[in-house]
Design a protein around this motif. Structure first.
Motif, PDB file in Angstrom:
ATOM      1  N   VAL A   1       0.839  -1.204   0.000  1.00 36.09           N
ATOM      2  CA  VAL A   1       0.000   0.000   0.000  1.00 36.09           C
ATOM      3  C   VAL A   1       0.870   1.248   0.000  1.00 36.09           C
ATOM      4  O   VAL A   1       0.591   2.230  -0.700  1.00 36.09           O
ATOM      5  CB  VAL A   1      -0.945  -0.003   1.215  1.00 36.09           C
ATOM      6  CG1 VAL A   1      -1.645   1.346   1.351  1.00 36.09           C
ATOM      7  CG2 VAL A   1      -1.977  -1.116   1.085  1.00 36.09           C
ATOM      8  N   LEU A   2       1.964   1.210   0.792  1.00 39.97           N
ATOM      9  CA  LEU A   2       2.860   2.359   0.869  1.00 39.97           C
ATOM     10  C   LEU A   2       3.479   2.664  -0.494  1.00 39.97           C
ATOM     11  O   LEU A   2       3.518   3.819  -0.926  1.00 39.97           O
ATOM     12  CB  LEU A   2       3.956   2.091   1.903  1.00 39.97           C
ATOM     13  CG  LEU A   2       5.012   3.178   2.101  1.00 39.97           C
ATOM     14  CD1 LEU A   2       4.350   4.484   2.522  1.00 39.97           C
ATOM     15  CD2 LEU A   2       6.040   2.743   3.133  1.00 39.97           C
ATOM     16  N   MET A   3       3.978   1.642  -1.183  1.00 37.69           N
ATOM     17  CA  MET A   3       4.600   1.847  -2.492  1.00 37.69           C
ATOM     18  C   MET A   3       3.591   2.374  -3.517  1.00 37.69           C
ATOM     19  O   MET A   3       3.902   3.273  -4.304  1.00 37.69           O
ATOM     20  CB  MET A   3       5.227   0.540  -2.972  1.00 37.69           C
ATOM     21  CG  MET A   3       6.458   0.127  -2.202  1.00 37.69           C
ATOM     22  SD  MET A   3       7.297  -1.310  -2.931  1.00 37.69           S
ATOM     23  CE  MET A   3       6.060  -2.591  -2.660  1.00 37.69           C
ATOM     24  N   ILE A   4       2.387   1.808  -3.502  1.00 42.77           N
ATOM     25  CA  ILE A   4       1.357   2.260  -4.443  1.00 42.77           C
ATOM     26  C   ILE A   4       0.979   3.713  -4.170  1.00 42.77           C
ATOM     27  O   ILE A   4       0.838   4.529  -5.092  1.00 42.77           O
ATOM     28  CB  ILE A   4       0.116   1.348  -4.356  1.00 42.77           C
ATOM     29  CG1 ILE A   4       0.465  -0.059  -4.838  1.00 42.77           C
ATOM     30  CG2 ILE A   4      -1.031   1.930  -5.170  1.00 42.77           C
ATOM     31  CD1 ILE A   4      -0.637  -1.074  -4.603  1.00 42.77           C
ATOM     32  N   ALA A   5       0.833   4.045  -2.866  1.00 48.39           N
ATOM     33  CA  ALA A   5       0.432   5.399  -2.503  1.00 48.39           C
ATOM     34  C   ALA A   5       1.486   6.420  -2.920  1.00 48.39           C
ATOM     35  O   ALA A   5       1.160   7.504  -3.434  1.00 48.39           O
ATOM     36  CB  ALA A   5       0.181   5.489  -1.003  1.00 48.39           C
ATOM     37  N   ILE A   6       2.769   6.085  -2.705  1.00 51.21           N
ATOM     38  CA  ILE A   6       3.841   7.003  -3.076  1.00 51.21           C
ATOM     39  C   ILE A   6       3.895   7.190  -4.589  1.00 51.21           C
ATOM     40  O   ILE A   6       4.138   8.290  -5.100  1.00 51.21           O
ATOM     41  CB  ILE A   6       5.195   6.500  -2.535  1.00 51.21           C
ATOM     42  CG1 ILE A   6       5.202   6.578  -1.003  1.00 51.21           C
ATOM     43  CG2 ILE A   6       6.348   7.308  -3.113  1.00 51.21           C
ATOM     44  CD1 ILE A   6       6.449   6.008  -0.369  1.00 51.21           C
ATOM     45  N   ALA A   7       3.640   6.087  -5.320  1.00 52.16           N
ATOM     46  CA  ALA A   7       3.679   6.171  -6.787  1.00 52.16           C
ATOM     47  C   ALA A   7       2.510   6.971  -7.340  1.00 52.16           C
ATOM     48  O   ALA A   7       2.672   7.780  -8.271  1.00 52.16           O
ATOM     49  CB  ALA A   7       3.679   4.759  -7.380  1.00 52.16           C
ATOM     50  N   VAL A   8       1.320   6.772  -6.766  1.00 53.06           N
ATOM     51  CA  VAL A   8       0.115   7.427  -7.290  1.00 53.06           C
ATOM     52  C   VAL A   8      -0.066   8.825  -6.712  1.00 53.06           C
ATOM     53  O   VAL A   8      -0.421   9.773  -7.423  1.00 53.06           O
ATOM     54  CB  VAL A   8      -1.130   6.558  -6.994  1.00 53.06           C
ATOM     55  CG1 VAL A   8      -2.398   7.265  -7.474  1.00 53.06           C
ATOM     56  CG2 VAL A   8      -0.999   5.204  -7.670  1.00 53.06           C
ATOM     57  N   LEU A   9       0.170   8.965  -5.399  1.00 49.65           N
ATOM     58  CA  LEU A   9      -0.015  10.250  -4.725  1.00 49.65           C
ATOM     59  C   LEU A   9       1.264  10.619  -3.969  1.00 49.65           C
ATOM     60  O   LEU A   9       1.349  10.417  -2.750  1.00 49.65           O
ATOM     61  CB  LEU A   9      -1.194  10.170  -3.741  1.00 49.65           C
ATOM     62  CG  LEU A   9      -2.590  10.066  -4.325  1.00 49.65           C
ATOM     63  CD1 LEU A   9      -3.595   9.781  -3.225  1.00 49.65           C
ATOM     64  CD2 LEU A   9      -2.964  11.350  -5.056  1.00 49.65           C
ATOM     65  N   PRO A  10       2.268  11.123  -4.649  1.00 48.81           N
ATOM     66  CA  PRO A  10       3.517  11.463  -3.958  1.00 48.81           C
ATOM     67  C   PRO A  10       3.327  12.510  -2.870  1.00 48.81           C
ATOM     68  O   PRO A  10       4.115  12.583  -1.938  1.00 48.81           O
ATOM     69  CB  PRO A  10       4.415  11.989  -5.098  1.00 48.81           C
ATOM     70  CG  PRO A  10       3.483  12.351  -6.204  1.00 48.81           C
ATOM     71  CD  PRO A  10       2.327  11.412  -6.091  1.00 48.81           C
ATOM     72  N   GLY A  11       2.283  13.312  -2.994  1.00 51.94           N
ATOM     73  CA  GLY A  11       1.994  14.316  -1.972  1.00 51.94           C
ATOM     74  C   GLY A  11       1.073  13.814  -0.882  1.00 51.94           C
ATOM     75  O   GLY A  11       0.726  14.574   0.031  1.00 51.94           O
ATOM     76  N   GLY A  12       0.656  12.536  -0.950  1.00 49.91           N
ATOM     77  CA  GLY A  12      -0.232  11.983   0.054  1.00 49.91           C
ATOM     78  C   GLY A  12      -1.693  12.328  -0.184  1.00 49.91           C
ATOM     79  O   GLY A  12      -2.042  13.083  -1.093  1.00 49.91           O
ATOM     80  N   LEU A  13      -2.562  11.756   0.654  1.00 43.28           N
ATOM     81  CA  LEU A  13      -3.994  12.008   0.516  1.00 43.28           C
ATOM     82  C   LEU A  13      -4.340  13.477   0.707  1.00 43.28           C
ATOM     83  O   LEU A  13      -5.325  13.965   0.156  1.00 43.28           O
ATOM     84  CB  LEU A  13      -4.770  11.165   1.533  1.00 43.28           C
ATOM     85  CG  LEU A  13      -4.785   9.651   1.289  1.00 43.28           C
ATOM     86  CD1 LEU A  13      -5.451   8.932   2.454  1.00 43.28           C
ATOM     87  CD2 LEU A  13      -5.502   9.330  -0.013  1.00 43.28           C
ATOM     88  N   VAL A  14      -3.532  14.173   1.505  1.00 40.75           N
ATOM     89  CA  VAL A  14      -3.813  15.582   1.734  1.00 40.75           C
ATOM     90  C   VAL A  14      -3.707  16.377   0.436  1.00 40.75           C
ATOM     91  O   VAL A  14      -4.340  17.437   0.298  1.00 40.75           O
ATOM     92  CB  VAL A  14      -2.849  16.145   2.810  1.00 40.75           C
ATOM     93  CG1 VAL A  14      -1.433  16.305   2.263  1.00 40.75           C
ATOM     94  CG2 VAL A  14      -3.365  17.463   3.355  1.00 40.75           C
TER      95      VAL A  14
END
Length: 339
Positions: free
Chosen positions: A298-311
């Protein structure tokens, strides 16, 4: 319209935004305060866990997101708060007094950890602090007479006068979280936050600006450790029974998820990331030893898709064309009234 008119128009607009944010914050606090009276015990536990993790991530984000140091001893410092508070309460120290005490203990230890490790960067800093954190958890396992060893330690539950146990724990956690987010946000919006950002981007070159990178990195380590231990003391109250395995990689990886998925270096990323991680905890609780792998994915996918995070999704929505046109229309009308 002259410059004075523009400034007069910008003033009311800025005040409107400020008042709106304040109103949203007050409304959110009122809703959170009412939660024990309207939700069941399970939802109250989940909400309490989210707030505890949000406080822990607040400190981790200060270290990783704002100062740019990947220190991985955070779970161990979190454990110091849980164990330190439980042991102190067993010796007759009131719980509310143990909160700042364990914070100071962990903050001082974090500075000691950071002092030799601070000269390392990137991967080497991460490995060094991870090893030190694992050593601290091993100490909890070996100190059986004090911590119960691998068998665990029971935690005395603190209750506010006239309030049941779970609601009492929740209200204390809510108060600590509100104070913590307020103080950290105020400090990061000022000179301290700007200096941390300069140290993060410039490193030792910040010395040319009269800023000691070493001092501010150690301050970040100390504050991060303090906040982690405060969150750990709240975690012990919530769980009522703690054991060393709770503070190993199966806790550290979700903490990393909270920081980066929420939005490293943002003000509200810790809260958003904690809420997201708690949902994952509920979804992944039956995976056993595969939990860390699932969190890592999940961490790798999140960084790849949303480098700025959910915020960053909120910022994207705010800066979208339709929202921009709405605020532009409002600003234009304000300026026409001033002119």
């Amino acid at each position: 319209m002259g410059i004075a008119g523009v400034e007069a128009a910008a003033g009311p607009q800025e005040h409107k935004v400020r008042y709106t944010k304040a109103a949203v914050a007050v409304a959110a606090l009122l809703l959170l305060f009412a939660a024990p009276f309207v939700v069941n015990s399970y939802l109250l536990f989940v909400l309490n866990l989210t707030l505890v993790y949000a406080v822990a991530t607040l400190g981790f984000n200060l270290l990783v997101g704002w100062s740019g140091q990947i220190g991985l001893a955070h779970a161990a410092l979190f454990a110091i708060g849980a164990y330190g508070s439980a042991i102190a309460m067993a010796q007759g120290v009131p719980f509310l007094v143990t909160i700042p005490l364990v914070g100071l203990l962990a903050g001082g230890l974090a500075v000691l950890i950071g002092f030799p490790a601070i000269r390392l960067t990137g991967f080497f800093l991460a490995i060094a602090t991870l090893a030190l954190g694992m050593a601290i958890v091993e100490l909890f396992k070996s100190a059986r007479s004090l911590t119960g060893g691998g068998g665990g330690l029971s935690v005395q539950v603190f209750t506010l006068p006239g309030i049941t146990g779970s609601a009492s724990t929740y209200f204390v956690t809510l108060a600590v979280a509100a104070i913590g987010f307020f103080l950290v946000r105020r400090s990061l919006m000022g000179r301290f936050g700007r200096t941390l950002q300069a140290v993060r981007h410039l490193g030792q070159l910040s010395g040319s600006l009269g800023v000691s990178a070493l001092r501010y990195r150690l301050i970040a380590f100390g504050l991060s450790g303090f906040i982690a231990a405060v969150a750990g003391s709240l975690y012990g109250q919530l769980q009522t029974f703690i054991f060393p395995a709770m503070f190993e990689m199966n806790l550290l990886v979700p903490m990393l998820v909270m920081v980066f998925v929420g939005g490293a270096g943002s003000h509200w990323g810790p809260l958003i990331g904690a809420a997201f991680a708690v949902v994952l905890i509920e979804l992944f609780q039956d995976l056993g030893d595969l939990q860390a792998i699932a969190y890592g994915a999940v961490l790798m996918i999140a960084i790849a898709v949303l480098p700025g995070g959910l915020v960053s999704l909120f910022a994207t929505f705010r800066d979208s064309r339709s929202i921009g046109r709405f605020f532009a229309r409002g600003t234009a009308s304000d300026r026409s009234e001033v002119s």
